[in-house]
Design an enzyme around this catalytic site. Structure first.
Site, short mmCIF file in Angstrom:
data_model
loop_
_atom_site.label_atom_id
_atom_site.label_comp_id
_atom_site.label_asym_id
_atom_site.label_seq_id
_atom_site.Cartn_x
_atom_site.Cartn_y
_atom_site.Cartn_z
N ARG A 1 0.83 -1.20 0.00
CA ARG A 1 0.00 0.00 0.00
C ARG A 1 0.87 1.25 0.00
O ARG A 1 0.57 2.22 -0.71
CB ARG A 1 -0.94 -0.01 1.23
CG ARG A 1 -1.71 1.28 1.45
CD ARG A 1 -2.54 1.67 0.23
NE ARG A 1 -3.09 3.00 0.34
CZ ARG A 1 -2.45 4.13 0.00
NH1 ARG A 1 -1.22 4.10 -0.45
NH2 ARG A 1 -3.06 5.29 0.11
N ILE B 1 -1.67 7.29 8.24
CA ILE B 1 -2.75 6.32 8.41
C ILE B 1 -2.46 5.12 7.50
O ILE B 1 -3.06 4.97 6.45
CB ILE B 1 -4.14 6.92 8.09
CG1 ILE B 1 -4.36 8.22 8.86
CG2 ILE B 1 -5.25 5.91 8.43
CD1 ILE B 1 -5.69 8.91 8.54
N PRO B 2 -1.49 4.29 7.90
CA PRO B 2 -1.24 3.08 7.10
C PRO B 2 -2.51 2.22 7.09
O PRO B 2 -3.14 2.03 8.13
CB PRO B 2 -0.11 2.37 7.85
CG PRO B 2 0.50 3.42 8.73
CD PRO B 2 -0.61 4.37 9.06
N HIS B 3 -2.88 1.75 5.92
CA HIS B 3 -4.09 0.93 5.81
C HIS B 3 -3.96 -0.04 4.65
O HIS B 3 -3.23 0.22 3.70
CB HIS B 3 -5.33 1.82 5.63
CG HIS B 3 -5.26 2.72 4.45
ND1 HIS B 3 -4.56 3.92 4.46
CD2 HIS B 3 -5.79 2.61 3.22
CE1 HIS B 3 -4.68 4.50 3.28
NE2 HIS B 3 -5.41 3.73 2.50
N CYS B 4 -4.70 -1.13 4.77
CA CYS B 4 -4.70 -2.12 3.69
C CYS B 4 -5.86 -3.08 3.87
O CYS B 4 -6.47 -3.15 4.95
CB CYS B 4 -3.38 -2.90 3.64
SG CYS B 4 -3.05 -3.93 5.09
#
Length: 156
Positions: free
Chosen positions: A52, A66-69
């Site tokens: 991501r 805001i790391p997201h996956c």
């Protein structure tokens, strides 16, 4: 509507985490989440977060990322929150180092839920007083409580 306190737990909040590098922070995030959610695979989670980030940094400025996956094997959204002891370069859009990481994992097929949760987190972190409370939290419980208090204020 799903609320952040339904997906964040005190055990997935960490204060004064060691930073080091973008890669190291993502490794810590994966380890923290898997220690509380053993059904997930730590290496797969780490690889998904890295993939991501390759699409574009999740660092959106003011020391926040805001790391997201999406995550196979994740049946409901999961969140984690890290406050770093020392900010790290995270390729944020404003070029500033990042010390607050609000992480979101969602099931593969949860597109609307994913977008709604990202909106909630961004709204929360767009308030300087909330970020100050997160940065000054002295324990995992205090970090968690700051999120819960801030979210309830947003809904008034």
């Amino acid at each position: 509507m799903i609320r952040l306190e339904q997906i964040l737990t005190p055990s997935r909040c960490q204060v004064n985490a060691l930073g080091g590098s973008k890669k190291r922070v993502l490794e810590q995030i994966a380890a923290l989440i898997v220690s509380d959610c053993p059904q997930l695979d730590e290496d797969t989670l780490y690889e998904n977060l890295i993939a991501r980030e390759r699409l574009g940094s999740t660092g959106f400025g003011d020391g926040i990322a805001i790391p997201h996956c999406r995550m196979e094997g994740c049946s409901t959204p999961i969140s984690a929150l890290l406050q770093l002891e020392t900010a790290v370069d995270f390729d944020a859009i404003d070029g500033e180092p990042v010390d607050l990481f609000f992480v979101l994992l969602v099931p593969d097929d949860a597109t609307d839920q994913h977008l709604e949760l990202l909106r909630q987190v961004a709204q929360l972190l767009n308030q300087p007083e909330v970020c100050e409370q997160l940065r000054s939290a002295s324990s995992s419980q205090a970090l968690y409580q700051a999120v819960i208090n801030a979210q309830s204020l947003l809904e008034v």
